[in-house]
Design an enzyme around this catalytic site. Structure first.
Site, PDB file in Angstrom:
ATOM      1  N   GLN A 144      79.886  -5.639  -7.929  1.00  0.00           N
ATOM      2  CA  GLN A 144      78.557  -5.486  -7.315  1.00  0.00           C
ATOM      3  C   GLN A 144      78.125  -4.020  -7.261  1.00  0.00           C
ATOM      4  O   GLN A 144      76.927  -3.723  -7.306  1.00  0.00           O
ATOM      5  CB  GLN A 144      78.547  -6.075  -5.898  1.00  0.00           C
ATOM      6  CG  GLN A 144      78.629  -7.588  -5.834  1.00  0.00           C
ATOM      7  CD  GLN A 144      80.055  -8.073  -5.704  1.00  0.00           C
ATOM      8  OE1 GLN A 144      80.989  -7.439  -6.184  1.00  0.00           O
ATOM      9  NE2 GLN A 144      80.252  -9.212  -5.063  1.00  0.00           N
ATOM     10  N   ASP A 173      79.393  -8.294   6.607  1.00  0.00           N
ATOM     11  CA  ASP A 173      79.114  -9.728   6.508  1.00  0.00           C
ATOM     12  C   ASP A 173      79.247 -10.413   7.859  1.00  0.00           C
ATOM     13  O   ASP A 173      78.616 -11.432   8.115  1.00  0.00           O
ATOM     14  CB  ASP A 173      80.029 -10.387   5.485  1.00  0.00           C
ATOM     15  CG  ASP A 173      79.578 -10.016   4.083  1.00  0.00           C
ATOM     16  OD1 ASP A 173      79.978  -8.933   3.614  1.00  0.00           O
ATOM     17  OD2 ASP A 173      78.785 -10.761   3.497  1.00  0.00           O
ATOM     18  N   ASN A 187      83.712  -7.110   5.594  1.00  0.00           N
ATOM     19  CA  ASN A 187      82.813  -6.703   4.504  1.00  0.00           C
ATOM     20  C   ASN A 187      83.594  -6.855   3.198  1.00  0.00           C
ATOM     21  O   ASN A 187      84.774  -7.235   3.200  1.00  0.00           O
ATOM     22  CB  ASN A 187      82.330  -5.258   4.716  1.00  0.00           C
ATOM     23  CG  ASN A 187      81.191  -4.899   3.769  1.00  0.00           C
ATOM     24  OD1 ASN A 187      80.200  -5.629   3.665  1.00  0.00           O
ATOM     25  ND2 ASN A 187      81.315  -3.799   3.055  1.00  0.00           N
ATOM     26  N   LYS A 188      82.941  -6.573   2.105  1.00  0.00           N
ATOM     27  CA  LYS A 188      83.539  -6.779   0.776  1.00  0.00           C
ATOM     28  C   LYS A 188      84.956  -6.204   0.690  1.00  0.00           C
ATOM     29  O   LYS A 188      85.217  -5.108   1.184  1.00  0.00           O
ATOM     30  CB  LYS A 188      82.623  -6.123  -0.274  1.00  0.00           C
ATOM     31  CG  LYS A 188      83.082  -6.204  -1.711  1.00  0.00           C
ATOM     32  CD  LYS A 188      83.391  -7.611  -2.191  1.00  0.00           C
ATOM     33  CE  LYS A 188      82.235  -8.560  -1.999  1.00  0.00           C
ATOM     34  NZ  LYS A 188      82.625  -9.976  -2.203  1.00  0.00           N
TER      35      LYS A 188
HETATM   36  O1  MRU Z   1      80.196 -11.231  -2.049  1.00  0.00           O
HETATM   37  P1  MRU Z   1      78.931 -10.472  -1.760  1.00  0.00           P
HETATM   38  O2  MRU Z   1      78.394  -9.738  -2.927  1.00  0.00           O
HETATM   39  O3  MRU Z   1      77.897 -11.338  -1.072  1.00  0.00           O
HETATM   40  O4  MRU Z   1      79.386  -9.379  -0.690  1.00  0.00           O
HETATM   41  C1  MRU Z   1      78.408  -8.565  -0.125  1.00  0.00           C
HETATM   42  C2  MRU Z   1      78.935  -7.569   0.808  1.00  0.00           C
HETATM   43  O5  MRU Z   1      80.106  -7.522   1.132  1.00  0.00           O
HETATM   44  C3  MRU Z   1      77.928  -6.670   1.427  1.00  0.00           C
HETATM   45  O6  MRU Z   1      78.463  -5.416   1.670  1.00  0.00           O
HETATM   46  C4  MRU Z   1      77.487  -7.305   2.752  1.00  0.00           C
HETATM   47  O7  MRU Z   1      77.028  -8.607   2.555  1.00  0.00           O
HETATM   48  C5  MRU Z   1      76.434  -6.513   3.407  1.00  0.00           C
HETATM   49  S1  MRU Z   1      74.912  -6.666   2.573  1.00  0.00           S
HETATM   50  C6  MRU Z   1      73.718  -5.806   3.348  1.00  0.00           C
END
Ligand code: MRU
Length: 353
Positions: free
Chosen positions: A203, A244, A254-255
């Site tokens: 991402q 998240d 978070n990711k």
């Molecule tokens: O798996 P994803 O791409 O949905 O993960 C996204 C993240 O971890 C973002 O950092 C999180 O959702 C915050 S978005 C403002």
């Protein structure tokens, strides 16, 4: 196709309220493809496959998808409508487990139905469309406020490091972690952004690098395992990431890879900021131990991006999509209502009171 910053909403309802419009994030950065999702299954799949992703954007997409699908319900009376509505809502809730914005938005839609049960079904359906549009508008305003609150924290920074994508593609517009950067850019003083590529789904490389380039903000990409070397060169003044789900004590999901960065920030004595809307705070989760972490397909690690496999067939794979950063590693949480400081148990409770 070049898209200028400010031109588009990542996710929205069409005017008629018959489709959820998204930019398909699985196609970026190679192609800019817009899709109209008109069925609940399409919305579910778009969330599951990360065509629309990022906690705030997932919430908006789910609310909009539920409004679209509820408008297609054929029912003789409220009881039948409500039963079918709840089935659709429960189905969408299974698309991804970690970002609490998904269930937050779905619960908000359910509240509308319950508050309107004395009205006819056409009115209820119209109210659902209005609520989904409100959630969408509020997300944009909320992210701008996060940007304003975060701006003083990055003032004077030459460069920041971010992980995954918590930019405009993860929300309706502005994003969370990147919102202060965009606001600084409006004032002509954006710091340089280092973007972790963010294995396994990239991402950072595919989305963060793309959207910052579109906005004309200086961005430099690195592999996740290069962060310590970068920080040791004193090239970065702050780390800023999204979230998240934030537990009541401040532990933050978070990711995957975010926790590594928080440890590095502590090691190199630089601030570690989390930026998120209040809808990402889940006070029902006492700590990070209560947060459900999504496990994803092993192929994302072994075969996703190349025609040839990158690992032997059948190898066991560890592929959690998120990790939990303990609250004690977080310098501040930037929300639309203000900047929270430790101890987060107290500052979160006071803010949500
Ligand atoms: O798996 P994803 O791409 O949905 O993960 C996204 C993240 O971890 C973002 O950092 C999180 O959702 C915050 S978005 C403002």
């Amino acid at each position: 196709m070049a898209i200028k910053y400010g031109d588009f909403r990542t996710v929205s309802l069409n005017k008629a309220g018959t489709a959820v419009c998204i930019i398909d994030q699985t196609r970026l950065p190679n192609e800019v493809v817009w899709r109209d999702l008109t069925t609940i299954e399409e919305v579910w799949l778009a969330i599951k496959t990360l065509a629309v992703r990022g906690a705030p954007a997932i919430g908006v997409a789910a609310a909009a998808g539920l409004a679209v699908a509820a408008n297609q319900i054929q029912a003789a009376d409220f009881a039948e409508f409500y039963q079918k509505f709840c089935r659709l809502k429960a189905y969408l809730a299974t698309s991804r487990p970690t970002a609490v914005n998904l269930t937050w938005a779905l619960e908000r839609m359910k509240r509308v139905v319950l508050d309107c049960k004395q009205y006819d079904l056409l009115t209820i359906k119209a109210r659902l469309i209005a609520e989904a549009n409100a959630i969408c508008d509020e997300d944009e305003a909320c992210c701008r406020a996060i940007g304003e609150n975060g701006l003083p924290l990055i003032e004077g920074c030459r460069a920041v490091l971010t992980h995954c994508n918590a930019g405009r593609l993860a929300a309706v517009r502005y994003g969370t972690a990147l919102a202060p950067i965009y606001l600084a850019n409006e004032k002509g003083c954006a710091p340089k952004v280092y973007a972790d590529e963010t294995r396994p789904l990239l991402q950072g490389a595919r989305l963060t690098a793309w959207e910052l380039q579109q906005a004309g903000i200086e961005v430099e990409l690195l592999c996740d395992n290069m962060a310590a070397t970068l920080l040791s060169r004193r090239a970065v003044d702050a780390i800023i990431v999204g979230a998240d789900r934030i537990a009541a004590n401040g532990d933050t999901a978070n990711k995957i890879g975010t926790y590594n960065l928080a440890l590095l920030a502590r090691c190199f004595h630089i601030p570690f900021y989390v930026a998120a809307p209040c809808s990402t705070i889940d006070i029902a989760c006492a700590s990070g131990r209560d947060i459900v972490i999504e496990q994803r397909d092993p192929d994302e690690v072994t075969a996703q991006w190349y025609a040839r496999r990158m690992a032997p067939d059948g190898v066991a794979v560890f592929n959690p999509a998120f990790d939990v950063t303990p609250a004690e590693l977080i310098t501040a949480v930037i929300t639309e209502r203000g900047v929270l400081r430790p101890p987060f148990g107290e500052s979160i409770a006071a803010m949500l009171k």
